[in-house]
Design a protein around this motif. Structure first.
Motif, PDB file in Angstrom:
ATOM      1  N   GLY A  66     -31.262  31.498   9.292  1.00  0.00           N
ATOM      2  CA  GLY A  66     -29.807  31.473   9.229  1.00  0.00           C
ATOM      3  C   GLY A  66     -29.218  30.101   9.443  1.00  0.00           C
ATOM      4  O   GLY A  66     -29.852  29.209  10.000  1.00  0.00           O
ATOM      5  N   ASP A  67     -27.990  29.959   8.951  1.00  0.00           N
ATOM      6  CA  ASP A  67     -27.248  28.715   9.130  1.00  0.00           C
ATOM      7  C   ASP A  67     -25.966  29.110   9.863  1.00  0.00           C
ATOM      8  O   ASP A  67     -24.956  29.386   9.244  1.00  0.00           O
ATOM      9  CB  ASP A  67     -26.939  28.107   7.753  1.00  0.00           C
ATOM     10  CG  ASP A  67     -25.924  26.985   7.838  1.00  0.00           C
ATOM     11  OD1 ASP A  67     -25.743  26.428   8.937  1.00  0.00           O
ATOM     12  OD2 ASP A  67     -25.296  26.686   6.809  1.00  0.00           O
ATOM     13  N   GLY A  70     -22.566  27.327   9.042  1.00  0.00           N
ATOM     14  CA  GLY A  70     -21.964  27.710   7.766  1.00  0.00           C
ATOM     15  C   GLY A  70     -21.316  29.072   7.866  1.00  0.00           C
ATOM     16  O   GLY A  70     -20.219  29.312   7.370  1.00  0.00           O
ATOM     17  N   MET A  71     -22.002  29.972   8.570  1.00  0.00           N
ATOM     18  CA  MET A  71     -21.507  31.338   8.729  1.00  0.00           C
ATOM     19  C   MET A  71     -20.192  31.352   9.512  1.00  0.00           C
ATOM     20  O   MET A  71     -19.234  32.018   9.132  1.00  0.00           O
ATOM     21  CB  MET A  71     -22.590  32.122   9.478  1.00  0.00           C
ATOM     22  CG  MET A  71     -22.280  33.560   9.701  1.00  0.00           C
ATOM     23  SD  MET A  71     -22.228  34.469   8.152  1.00  0.00           S
ATOM     24  CE  MET A  71     -21.279  35.872   8.706  1.00  0.00           C
TER      25      MET A  71
END
Lengths: 355, 621
Positions: A66-67, A70-71
């Motif tokens: 996951g990033d 960005g989320m």
């Protein structure tokens, strides 16, 4: 949650028969009693566990894909340079991050990616409501639960036993959030034209100064429903365990002896049976104490209780690695400490353990 | 013996019953007696408007908070130069009463309202505005929330107390709507770049946070509530509600119950069921509220990095415009709006929702739901039906596509099932997978998808939404890790990018709207997104206590959580004493509680004592 029998059976720490005879001979020269040795060994094991948790915790959450940055910034107008800066900490080599982390896992410089604030600040904000809620519930549940367990076990097969076992089994199998919702609808919202008496949620009413008596009463009033929910669910477990271990004790020879000595039924129960039967229950209570910090996530959600439960759920989104790490470290410390206390207490009340 | 034990039980039961009976009576009697509750703080004449929120404000410092509720708080606390009108989102005066772009398009002049003060009485002038803009422009943390607005501004200057000059690199329409909260310089100059990140901006020692919006923050309890008091110094005049409270609940069901009970006055984001159940309740008014969000089925139109390097494992099938067209033809948006959203949605077309009347385009050549037409489209494009009812592409590939839905949204999960069913009828096999939003974000950024369901909430300024289709917003790679850009369709078209740049520079709002509409038509024709619905924000409020809300846009828009603070400024209590009762539903007379508890304890003790005596009698026997 395992079966009741399991809880009762494996509730206690290993009944290790204390130090071997050899060390007992050297007791004087070491200057340590077997009890102290036992305590030292248990404390050492607890510290080892904590260290292990510390390391595993760090790498475990970094395996999650996951990033998060960005989320979290999706749908917001964030310039690219700012994004790069926000990502900088998570993009550092894992080993480098690990070394910084090891220097002080409780450092105030570790920031949550989601809230952009020090994680320990976030955690400490939420810990007190959870301790208040679950702590109160455990104390109440253990007193009432043990009392019910003793009554029921001692009069096995009688009407009190039948009723209480039925009720506690029902409570034990009931999902706590469901029970909470029922209580909320009946006593919070109100049914059949009855007014709702207790608040729908929260820990205090807006504008009430909680440092005054009125404020304390306001908090107590908000606590009634969530504490009742947790107490009912916890006490069922304690009552069932207490009952089954008392029933086990009742067939023992020493009770027959005690009765033969002419002691009253009450004395036999209070002085002989109950102290022995309490052991697994005490262990269970202390093990549960460890879980106070992790809180009752679902009950906190039903009653909008501002505790740690929701925070841990929020941390999973992204995922917010630093926050997850902090929360899990806190939970682990809670469980390990409670285990240690249970171990030590067990040794104190059961001489066989430390021999 | 038997007798004694029964007595024990009986005594305990009596105690329990006594407490159960006593407790419920207390608050009820407190309400009946009309005693001022502690919740009202002993000042019953104060009117308190309480809003239920599900997500707590993460920070009251406008430089660090990111939650949606936080921005609602900031706009209550601080003014902005201009505002979006309640009627139709056009630019209207805020702190600035007028604004003008210079002839040579190198700077903008804003005339600040004269004679204003902050809530602490200090003068509020163009100097505060200049300070705030310069702080963001030269800042670091300060850029996170506002950098998007100041990227074209080089510096801010206050010529005098009422004249603010902002110098720009390039002409930009964003200058009409700078959503930068103007902060009091005399407070914030002491909070340097190092302190700003941990600065809480919360009331201290009973002093409210100095602000210039309609309300000032007077109390905050994290995870519980925020309290605001009306600001008499606000340029729009002191609002009618003396206090506004934001109260945190952990789910909308709880807020709905709190509304029914009167603990809160306003609830939004309600599910269709809850909304309908509240609709028939006395004293509560429900409004569907047109909202600025849309949901879509998006396609992987050739996932790539910004330099054009292809990434991911998207199917080649959806690269074909005819396939996307057929899918659009096979999607019954009306059924989705009615069945999935319970009627609280309207079928969608373009990526700028129709509530933005000045910008939304009703596209030409609209695609209607028609399964036969969809079949014909595929047939004509050479996709022939196979024996198993699944079509085969001209290249011989079986038409099987992956469709991702979101765990967090029950609507999303239903939509993907409907789409799967419709596509099955036109010979496209669909594999549905439900994933969490962060997993979806990750997969989309890496290009590992064919289709997915998600959505956006669109700001009144179309720039951000339109940018999500530019080539520059495709993913980027850094040290072997791929980071998602804003683009989730990987749509990339030179002509579109040119139009995007044009609208970014066009400061004539009518001309800009024309460009924005042309871009919407391009996106619509490409079927990069099949915009499924524009969803509503079902809302309910205590109309027996509060009246005169200002919807945005007029007349069907949202009542709170707007772009602006219109309703907070306009609402009024229905009658003098009705508004104050807001939180007294949460009040109990402490004296009665104490009496109740004492009675209950007394009963229990008495019961136990009686039981004891009997027991000891038994023992003697």
């Amino acid at each position: 949650m395992s079966l009741i029998q399991d809880v009762a059976g494996s509730g206690g720490p290993d009944p290790v028969p204390g130090p071997p005879p050899l060390s007992r001979k050297k007791k004087g020269s070491r200057g340590l009693s077997p009890g102290a040795l036992f305590a030292l060994r248990k404390t050492g094991a607890a510290l080892g566990t904590l260290l292990f948790v510390l390391v595993v915790n760090f790498f475990l959450f970094r395996l999650l894909p996951g990033d998060p940055i960005g989320m979290y910034t999706r749908g917001r107008n964030v310039p690219p340079e700012q994004l790069a800066e926000l990502r900088a900490e998570l993009n550092r080599p894992a080993l480098e991050q690990f070394l910084t982390y090891l220097q002080n896992p409780f450092a105030s410089t570790i920031d949550s990616a989601q809230f952009n604030r020090p994680v320990w600040e976030l955690v400490t904000e939420r810990i007190w409501p959870t301790l208040l809620l679950v702590g109160t519930a455990i104390v109440l549940a253990s007193i009432i639960g043990v009392w019910i367990g003793i009554k029921a076990g001692w009069q096995r097969g009688k009407s009190f036993d039948k009723v209480s076992t039925g009720v506690t089994l029902t409570l034990y199998s009931m999902p706590e959030f469901w029970l909470g919702m029922i209580l909320l609808i009946v006593f919070g919202v109100g049914v059949f034209g009855l007014p709702g008496i207790f608040p729908i949620g929260g820990i205090s009413s807006p504008g009430v100064d909680t440092s005054t008596l009125a404020g304390w009463l306001d908090v107590a009033w908000h606590m009634v429903l969530p504490v009742t929910t947790l107490t009912l669910v916890y006490l069922a477990e304690y009552a069932l365990v207490m009952r089954s271990s008392l029933v086990d004790e009742m067939n023992e020879d020493y009770l027959t002896t005690a009765r033969a000595k002419g002691l009253s039924d009450k004395l036999v129960r209070r002085r002989h049976a109950v102290p022995n039967a309490l052991l697994p229950t005490i262990t269970l209570i202390f093990l549960n104490l460890g879980f106070t910090v992790s809180g009752a996530i679902t009950v906190e959600t039903v009653f909008s209780w501002p505790g740690l439960g929701l925070l841990s759920y929020e941390a999973l989104r992204g995922p917010d690695v630093a926050l997850l790490q902090a929360i899990f470290l806190l939970f682990s410390i809670g469980v390990v400490l409670a285990n240690l206390v249970a171990d030590l207490l067990y040794a104190l009340i059961d001489p066989r353990v430390r021999s | 013996m038997r007798v004694s034990r029964r007595w024990h039980v009986r005594a305990a039961l009596a105690g329990v019953i006594a407490s159960v009976v006593a407790l419920p009576l207390l608050p009820a009697s407190a309400d009946e007696s009309g005693t001022p509750s502690p919740a009202a703080g002993g000042t019953a004449e104060k009117t308190v408007f309480t809003v239920g929120i599900t997500q707590d404000v993460d920070s009251t410092n406008p430089f660090t908070g990111i939650a949606a509720a936080s921005f609602e708080v900031y706009q209550m606390m601080y003014p902005t130069l201009t505002d979006y009108s309640a009627a139709d989102f056009s630019t209207v005066p805020g702190l600035a009463e007028s604004w003008e772009e210079s002839e040579d398009q190198t700077y903008w002049t804003y005339k600040i309202r004269p004679g204003l003060t902050w809530s602490d009485g200090e003068p509020l002038t163009a100097r505060d505005a200049a300070y705030t803009f310069n702080r963001v422009i030269n800042g670091d943390i300060e850029q996170t929330n506002y950098g998007g607005y100041t990227s074209t501004i080089t510096r801010a200057e206050a010529q005098d107390d009422t004249t603010l000059i902002l110098y720009v690199k390039k002409p930009s329409p964003i200058m009409y709507q700078l959503a930068v909260y103007i902060l009091p310089e005399h407070i914030w100059k002491d909070i340097d770049a190092k302190k700003v990140k941990s600065y809480k901006n919360e009331p201290e020692n009973g002093e409210s946070v100095v602000g210039g919006g309609p309300y000032v923050l007077i109390e905050r309890r994290k995870g519980e509530y925020l309290r605001f008091a009306a600001n008499p110094a606000f340029y729009g005049g002191k609002p009618a509600a003396d206090e506004v409270v934001f109260r945190v609940y952990k789910n909308t069901d709880a807020i709905a119950e709190a509304l029914r009970k009167g603990e809160v006055d306003y609830a939004n984001d309600l599910s269709a069921n809850v909304f309908n159940s509240l609709a028939n309740t006395d004293g509560i008014t429900t409004v569907p509220s047109v909202y600025s969000g849309f949901n879509q089925i998006a396609f992987n139109m050739g996932a790539a990095l910004t330099d054009g390097t292809p990434i991911g494992d998207g199917s080649k099938l959806v690269l074909d415009p005819q396939v996307r067209l057929a899918i659009a033809q096979a999607t019954d948006r009306q059924v989705l709006a009615d069945k999935v959203y319970g009627g609280f949605a309207t079928p969608g077309t373009t990526v700028i929702p129709p509530l933005y009347t000045n910008l939304h385009l009703e596209p030409e050549n609209q695609v209607a739901f028609d399964l036969d037409a969809a079949n014909a489209t595929l047939e004509a494009a050479g996709y022939t039906m196979g024996d198993d009812g699944v079509r085969v592409s001209p290249e011989g590939e079986r038409m099987s596509l992956r469709l991702l839905g979101r765990q967090e949204s029950s609507e999303s999960q239903k939509v993907v099932e409907y789409v799967k069913d419709w596509l099955g009828q036109i010979g496209i096999d669909v594999n549905v997978r439900i994933v969490s939003e962060d997993t979806l974000y990750e997969k989309v950024g890496n290009g590992d998808f064919d289709m997915f369901e998600w959505g956006w909430v669109v700001e009144p300024d179309p720039d951000y939404q339109l940018s999500t289709f530019t080539c520059d917003q495709r993913s980027t790679e850094e040290d072997g890790t791929i980071f998602a850009g804003l683009s989730d369709s990987f749509y990339c078209d030179e002509e579109y990018d040119q139009l995007y740049e044009d609208q970014k520079l066009e400061t004539d709002q009518a001309k800009r709207a024309e460009i924005v509409k042309a871009m919407q038509q391009m996106l619509y024709d490409s079927n990069a997104y099949v915009v499924t619905v524009y969803y509503d924000n079902p809302t309910a409020y205590r109309s027996d206590r509060w009246t005169n809300f200002t919807p945005q846009p007029n007349p069907d828009g949202v009542l709170l959580f707007q772009y602006g603070t219109w309703s907070y400024q306009s609402i009024e209590p229905v009658s003098a004493d009705s508004g104050g009762s807001t939180s007294s539903g949460g009040g109990v007379n402490p004296a009665l509680i104490v009496i109740g508890v004492l009675v209950a304890v007394g009963l229990v003790m008495g019961g136990v004592l009686i039981g004891r005596r009997r027991t000891s009698d038994d023992d003697v026997e």
